[in-house]
Design an enzyme around this catalytic site. Sequence first.
Site, PDB file in Angstrom:
ATOM      1  N   PHE A   1       0.904  -1.316   0.031  1.00 28.97           N
ATOM      2  CA  PHE A   1      -0.123   0.048   0.270  1.00 28.97           C
ATOM      3  C   PHE A   1       0.913   1.034  -0.169  1.00 28.97           C
ATOM      4  CE2 PHE A   1      -2.777   2.909   2.736  1.00 28.97           C
ATOM      5  CZ  PHE A   1      -3.704   3.229   1.816  1.00 28.97           C
TER       6      PHE A   1
ATOM      7  N   ALA B   1       4.312  13.691   4.129  1.00 30.66           N
ATOM      8  CA  ALA B   1       2.892  13.384   4.440  1.00 30.66           C
ATOM      9  C   ALA B   1       2.932  11.993   5.205  1.00 30.66           C
ATOM     10  CB  ALA B   1       2.227  13.202   3.258  1.00 30.66           C
TER      11      ALA B   1
ATOM     12  N   ARG C   1      13.761 -19.600  36.503  1.00 30.53           N
ATOM     13  CA  ARG C   1      14.789 -18.711  37.188  1.00 30.53           C
ATOM     14  C   ARG C   1      14.771 -19.045  38.640  1.00 30.53           C
ATOM     15  NH1 ARG C   1      19.692 -16.352  36.686  1.00 30.53           N
ATOM     16  NH2 ARG C   1      20.031 -14.587  37.802  1.00 30.53           N
TER      17      ARG C   1
ATOM     18  N   GLU D   1       0.547   2.877  10.411  1.00 26.05           N
ATOM     19  CA  GLU D   1      -0.795   2.822  10.223  1.00 26.05           C
ATOM     20  C   GLU D   1      -1.652   3.852  10.966  1.00 26.05           C
ATOM     21  OE1 GLU D   1      -2.990  -0.559   8.758  1.00 26.05           O
ATOM     22  OE2 GLU D   1      -0.962  -1.706   8.383  1.00 26.05           O
ATOM     23  N   GLY D   2      -0.841   4.861  11.148  1.00 25.41           N
ATOM     24  CA  GLY D   2      -1.449   5.977  11.961  1.00 25.41           C
ATOM     25  C   GLY D   2      -0.782   6.089  13.297  1.00 25.41           C
TER      26      GLY D   2
HETATM   27  N1  COS Z   1     -13.803   7.176   6.254  1.00 29.08           N
HETATM   28  C1  COS Z   1     -14.329   7.760   5.126  1.00 29.08           C
HETATM   29  N2  COS Z   1     -13.987   9.156   4.883  1.00 29.08           N
HETATM   30  C2  COS Z   1     -13.005   9.537   5.665  1.00 29.08           C
HETATM   31  C3  COS Z   1     -12.604   8.949   6.760  1.00 29.08           C
HETATM   32  C4  COS Z   1     -12.828   7.624   7.130  1.00 29.08           C
HETATM   33  N3  COS Z   1     -12.525   6.914   7.765  1.00 29.08           N
HETATM   34  N4  COS Z   1     -11.551  10.012   7.511  1.00 29.08           N
HETATM   35  C5  COS Z   1     -11.722  11.273   6.837  1.00 29.08           C
HETATM   36  N5  COS Z   1     -12.617  11.235   5.679  1.00 29.08           N
HETATM   37  C6  COS Z   1     -12.936  11.866   4.819  1.00 29.08           C
HETATM   38  C7  COS Z   1     -13.876  13.203   5.416  1.00 29.08           C
HETATM   39  O1  COS Z   1     -15.137  12.988   5.710  1.00 29.08           O
HETATM   40  C8  COS Z   1     -13.473  14.357   4.460  1.00 29.08           C
HETATM   41  O2  COS Z   1     -14.326  14.252   3.386  1.00 29.08           O
HETATM   42  P1  COS Z   1     -14.641  15.682   3.003  1.00 29.08           P
HETATM   43  O3  COS Z   1     -13.689  16.110   2.111  1.00 29.08           O
HETATM   44  O4  COS Z   1     -15.809  15.187   1.639  1.00 29.08           O
HETATM   45  O5  COS Z   1     -15.465  16.563   3.823  1.00 29.08           O
HETATM   46  C9  COS Z   1     -12.131  14.066   3.838  1.00 29.08           C
HETATM   47  O6  COS Z   1     -11.920  12.620   4.267  1.00 29.08           O
HETATM   48  C10 COS Z   1     -10.948  14.499   4.595  1.00 29.08           C
HETATM   49  O7  COS Z   1     -11.191  14.376   6.081  1.00 29.08           O
HETATM   50  P2  COS Z   1     -10.484  15.198   7.184  1.00 29.08           P
HETATM   51  O8  COS Z   1     -10.734  16.529   7.175  1.00 29.08           O
HETATM   52  O9  COS Z   1     -10.832  14.588   8.540  1.00 29.08           O
HETATM   53  O10 COS Z   1      -9.035  15.079   6.757  1.00 29.08           O
HETATM   54  P3  COS Z   1      -7.583  15.361   7.760  1.00 29.08           P
HETATM   55  O11 COS Z   1      -6.764  15.937   6.526  1.00 29.08           O
HETATM   56  O12 COS Z   1      -8.129  16.429   8.791  1.00 29.08           O
HETATM   57  O13 COS Z   1      -6.934  14.094   8.141  1.00 29.08           O
HETATM   58  C11 COS Z   1      -6.524  12.042   9.347  1.00 29.08           C
HETATM   59  C12 COS Z   1      -7.668  13.039   8.764  1.00 29.08           C
HETATM   60  C13 COS Z   1      -5.488  12.821  10.571  1.00 29.08           C
HETATM   61  C14 COS Z   1      -7.587  11.304  10.390  1.00 29.08           C
HETATM   62  C15 COS Z   1      -6.059  11.424   8.487  1.00 29.08           C
HETATM   63  O14 COS Z   1      -5.066  12.213   7.793  1.00 29.08           O
HETATM   64  C16 COS Z   1      -5.134   9.971   8.847  1.00 29.08           C
HETATM   65  O15 COS Z   1      -5.478   9.176   9.240  1.00 29.08           O
HETATM   66  N6  COS Z   1      -3.866  10.138   9.076  1.00 29.08           N
HETATM   67  C17 COS Z   1      -3.066   9.049   9.420  1.00 29.08           C
HETATM   68  C18 COS Z   1      -2.750   8.335   7.958  1.00 29.08           C
HETATM   69  C19 COS Z   1      -1.861   7.151   8.439  1.00 29.08           C
HETATM   70  O16 COS Z   1      -2.509   6.183   9.037  1.00 29.08           O
HETATM   71  N7  COS Z   1      -0.534   7.007   7.865  1.00 29.08           N
HETATM   72  C20 COS Z   1       0.146   5.872   8.233  1.00 29.08           C
HETATM   73  C21 COS Z   1       0.542   5.327   6.823  1.00 29.08           C
HETATM   74  S1  COS Z   1      -0.312   4.526   5.911  1.00 29.08           S
HETATM   75  S2  COS Z   1       0.117   2.827   6.206  1.00 29.08           S
END
Ligand code: COS
Length: 383
Positions: free
Chosen positions: A121, A128, A266, A362-363
């Site tokens: 993935f 980012a 032990r 994964e976050g």
């Molecule tokens: N399911 C469906 N849609 C989602 C969602 C989810 N779980 N989370 C967010 N969205 C949608 C929101 O509804 C929003 O939609 P609209 O643009 O239509 O309003 C859009 O996505 C953006 O959401 P949001 O404003 O909450 O985004 P942010 O940029 O504030 O970020 C977080 C949200 C921090 C939760 C996200 O960036 C995240 O999960 N980051 C961590 C990433 C990660 O896990 N990285 C690890 C590496 S990947 S292996």
Amino acid sequence: MDFGLTEEQIMIRDLCRQIGEEKIKPVREHYDETGEFPWDLVKVFADAGLFGINIEEEYEGMGLGIMDQIIAIEELSKYCAGIALALFGTGLGVTPIMLFGSPEQKAKYLPRVCGGTICAFGLTEANAGSDAGGIQTTATPDGDHYVLNGTKQWITNGGEADIYSVIALTDKKKGPRGASAIIVEKDTPGFTFGKKENKMGIRGSMTRELVFQDCRVPKENLLAREGMGFIVAMKTLDSSRPGVAAQALGIAQGAFDEAIRYSRQRRQFGKAISSFQAIQFMMADMATKIEAARALTYTCARYMDSGASDVSKLSAMAKVYASDVAMSVTTDAVQILGGYGYMKEYPVEKMMRDAKITQIYEGTNQIQREVIANKLLKEYAKG
Ligand code: COS
């Protein structure tokens, strides 16, 4: 504790236990030291059908649920979370195809995955990570192709996988709303791999950069629709985070088992150290945390298998709790083994290093808490 596992789940657990004892235990130190990719174990997992646990039967999988996959990840991670990641990282990479693939895309890719083809993935970039919406890799539309440019960082299974689900901007002006999910195959011209990362833990897994330089991918590889890439990524993470919880749970259980075994053998002050209250209280706390993490992880998996779509909060809760438990239990296991625990000849040192990543990838756990808090506030705002 009896969690009411089905006969199939017990069979999967026992099969993974046997693979762990016979195939993983003897080689985990080797892979931890060398950082090589465990292709011999990939073959074992494939022969056992483990790549297809929750892929539908029409695509040559077992057609089982997240719960069944969780059982496998937990059990294999007890022995080596790094080696098990070849399987689990493939689960992450194939999830966008399972959730958003067209029937043609599923027919093309899923049977290959069931046969042991590795997937990955591609979301994270140098700038980012937690801010997943900040990706800069582009997939510029050009006739019936997309032209990919950019670099993805820290990609599990990078370079070993044949199939990649990549999130890239098809419309730069729109930011995250201009992101799309695209399947990229390994041998596509313009797609190469950067350096192999030298990691603290999960060293039996491969982590590399994906480098795209004018890499042309047919438009038929688009998953869902243009502009849906961020949603694909978020839904993928919602679905895969319980897998990190299961991995953490397995690491914690593995370290706990070692600590109990050691404490009964032990002897200090003329007695087994397990007879001292200081050790017993540590063990009681470790076991309690593990059972609580297991209950939350299994509840989440079963909720997902019930067809629920609002899984973000529970999935983040399972990931954050189980990974914090893994870190604390493995640290205590090292403590119980004392000087021996700090040495590489006992596996708890490795388990402690492996546990750390579960709080990060994964976050990060900080992001999980943000996801949980956002959902809670929305729920309470509804009244
Ligand atoms: N399911 C469906 N849609 C989602 C969602 C989810 N779980 N989370 C967010 N969205 C949608 C929101 O509804 C929003 O939609 P609209 O643009 O239509 O309003 C859009 O996505 C953006 O959401 P949001 O404003 O909450 O985004 P942010 O940029 O504030 O970020 C977080 C949200 C921090 C939760 C996200 O960036 C995240 O999960 N980051 C961590 C990433 C990660 O896990 N990285 C690890 C590496 S990947 S292996």
